[in-house]
Design a protein around this motif. Structure first.
Motif, short mmCIF file in Angstrom:
data_model
loop_
_atom_site.label_atom_id
_atom_site.label_comp_id
_atom_site.label_asym_id
_atom_site.label_seq_id
_atom_site.Cartn_x
_atom_site.Cartn_y
_atom_site.Cartn_z
N TYR A 142 0.83 -1.20 0.00
CA TYR A 142 0.00 0.00 0.00
C TYR A 142 0.87 1.25 0.00
CZ TYR A 142 -3.80 3.17 1.33
OH TYR A 142 -4.71 4.19 1.36
N LEU A 143 1.88 1.27 0.87
CA LEU A 143 2.76 2.45 0.96
C LEU A 143 3.56 2.64 -0.33
CD1 LEU A 143 4.06 2.10 4.63
CD2 LEU A 143 2.45 3.80 3.75
N GLU A 144 4.01 1.54 -0.95
CA GLU A 144 4.77 1.65 -2.19
C GLU A 144 3.93 2.25 -3.30
OE1 GLU A 144 7.76 1.80 -4.76
OE2 GLU A 144 7.90 1.37 -2.60
N ASN A 145 2.66 1.85 -3.39
CA ASN A 145 1.77 2.44 -4.39
C ASN A 145 1.54 3.93 -4.13
OD1 ASN A 145 1.35 0.08 -5.87
ND2 ASN A 145 -0.30 -0.60 -4.51
N ALA A 146 1.42 4.29 -2.85
CA ALA A 146 1.24 5.70 -2.50
C ALA A 146 2.49 6.51 -2.84
CB ALA A 146 0.91 5.82 -1.01
N ARG A 147 3.67 5.94 -2.64
CA ARG A 147 4.92 6.65 -2.97
C ARG A 147 5.00 6.89 -4.48
NH1 ARG A 147 7.16 2.47 0.40
NH2 ARG A 147 7.48 3.23 2.54
N ARG A 148 4.63 5.89 -5.26
CA ARG A 148 4.68 6.05 -6.72
C ARG A 148 3.71 7.14 -7.17
NH1 ARG A 148 3.88 0.70 -9.87
NH2 ARG A 148 4.31 2.19 -11.57
N ALA A 149 2.55 7.20 -6.54
CA ALA A 149 1.59 8.26 -6.89
C ALA A 149 2.16 9.63 -6.57
CB ALA A 149 0.28 8.03 -6.14
N ALA A 150 2.93 9.73 -5.48
CA ALA A 150 3.49 11.02 -5.06
C ALA A 150 4.67 11.43 -5.92
CB ALA A 150 3.91 10.94 -3.60
N THR A 151 5.50 10.48 -6.34
CA THR A 151 6.73 10.82 -7.07
C THR A 151 6.56 10.79 -8.58
OG1 THR A 151 7.45 8.51 -6.95
CG2 THR A 151 8.17 9.99 -5.18
N GLU A 152 5.65 9.95 -9.08
CA GLU A 152 5.51 9.79 -10.53
C GLU A 152 4.24 10.44 -11.07
OE1 GLU A 152 5.89 5.67 -11.55
OE2 GLU A 152 7.56 5.35 -10.15
N GLY A 153 3.44 11.02 -10.18
CA GLY A 153 2.24 11.70 -10.62
C GLY A 153 1.16 10.77 -11.14
N LEU A 154 1.11 9.52 -10.64
CA LEU A 154 0.10 8.57 -11.10
C LEU A 154 -1.28 8.96 -10.56
CD1 LEU A 154 2.05 5.22 -10.54
CD2 LEU A 154 1.92 6.62 -12.62
N SER A 155 -2.30 8.56 -11.31
CA SER A 155 -3.66 8.87 -10.87
C SER A 155 -4.28 7.74 -10.06
CB SER A 155 -4.55 9.17 -12.08
OG SER A 155 -4.57 8.06 -12.97
N ILE A 156 -3.60 6.58 -10.03
CA ILE A 156 -4.07 5.44 -9.23
C ILE A 156 -2.91 4.97 -8.38
CG2 ILE A 156 -4.98 3.09 -9.29
CD1 ILE A 156 -6.29 3.69 -11.92
N PRO A 157 -3.06 5.01 -7.06
CA PRO A 157 -4.22 5.52 -6.33
C PRO A 157 -4.33 7.05 -6.44
CG PRO A 157 -2.45 4.98 -4.81
CD PRO A 157 -1.99 4.50 -6.15
N GLU A 158 -5.52 7.54 -6.26
CA GLU A 158 -5.76 8.95 -6.43
C GLU A 158 -5.08 9.75 -5.31
OE1 GLU A 158 -9.94 9.54 -6.47
OE2 GLU A 158 -10.26 8.44 -8.34
N PRO A 159 -4.37 10.82 -5.63
CA PRO A 159 -3.71 11.64 -4.62
C PRO A 159 -4.67 12.17 -3.55
CG PRO A 159 -2.89 12.19 -6.79
CD PRO A 159 -4.04 11.25 -7.01
#
Length: 279
Positions: free
Chosen positions: A224-241
């Protein structure tokens, strides 16, 4: 002269007609001592009789006998690696190893007889899955934790675990429980459980273990935390910021209100808050 040494030696009696006491003492003293002893003995017997009568007429006033088993301590902390069985539809049964918190309970038996703990009832006031999905899915895992918690949201349900745990006489024993979802998917999100426990013994004693709050399981937390980090650093929309920010605030509130939060929950909340601040 009446009462002189000479007259006493001739008659062998005291002037009042009583026999003399032992050498260096008087008969009057010994008579008084015996009377005092008799009076004290009578008073003690009377008090005992009255107390016994009161307990007979009013049974509720009798002191309760020692119940034998009591709670000494409990904690929610990291233990040795949990080795949980699992099965999947396309692979043979296996084992998963993880280091996670467990609920630990220390009991003391103060009686002369062994006490059998017959069951533990876990009452869940809350069992909530986190919200921010990453779109992952996968194979079903069935994990064999001590306490298999149904995968249901909402509040107020109980899980009963039968036990046959004997606490020997005049001994102190420690028992621990691991908690986790009854069914896991590789795409599952972490669950946060808030619960208390009632242990029941064969001498009709109930032992209440204070409320605790845990997040499970460690492998799910890291994903869960790794997916959240990728959203924060790579600007991904999933998971939603926006979802991550809301989740971070919700978990922070749970930790603040929890009576006994587990170490994983405190650490997860701190890391998720740091990630949300970068989004």
């Amino acid at each position: 002269m009446p009462g002189s040494d000479e007259e006493l030696g001739q008659t062998g009696e005291m002037p009042d007609g009583s026999a003399p006491g032992p050498e260096g003492s008087s008969g009057g003293f010994w008579a008084r001592a015996q009377a005092v002893i008799a009076a004290v003995g009578g008073a003690v017997g009377a008090v005992a009789g009255v107390v016994g009568l009161v307990f007979l007429l009013v049974p509720g006033l009798q002191p309760e006998a020692a119940k034998g088993i009591e709670l000494v301590d409990s904690d929610v902390d990291r233990e040795e690696n949990i080795r949980a069985d699992f099965t999947t539809p396309d692979s043979p049964p296996g084992r998963i190893n993880m280091r996670a918190s467990m609920l630990s309970v220390t009991l003391r038996n103060t009686s002369d007889d062994p006490v059998l703990v017959t069951d533990a009832v876990f009452h869940f006031s809350s069992a909530e899955e986190l919200k921010c999905t990453s779109g992952a899915g996968g194979t079903e895992l069935r994990a064999q934790y001590n306490i298999k918690v149904p995968n249901q949201g909402g509040t107020s349900f109980s899980v009963k675990r039968k036990m046959k745990y004997t606490v020997p006489p005049h001994r102190q024993e420690r028992v621990a429980f691991s908690l986790g979802p009854e069914v896991e998917w590789s795409g599952n999100l972490p669950y946060i459980y808030t619960f208390d426990v009632a242990l029941h013994a064969d001498d009709d004693v109930r032992i209440d273990v204070p409320e605790a709050t845990m997040i499970v399981t460690p492998d799910l937390l890291e994903s869960y935390l790794e997916n959240a980090r990728r959203a924060a650093t790579e600007g991904l929309s999933i998971p939603e910021p926006g979802c991550i920010r809301k989740e971070a605030e919700a978990v922070r509130k749970v930790v603040a209100e929890a009576k006994r939060p587990s170490p994983e929950l405190r650490e997860f909340s701190a890391e998720l808050t740091r990630i949300a601040q970068r989004i």
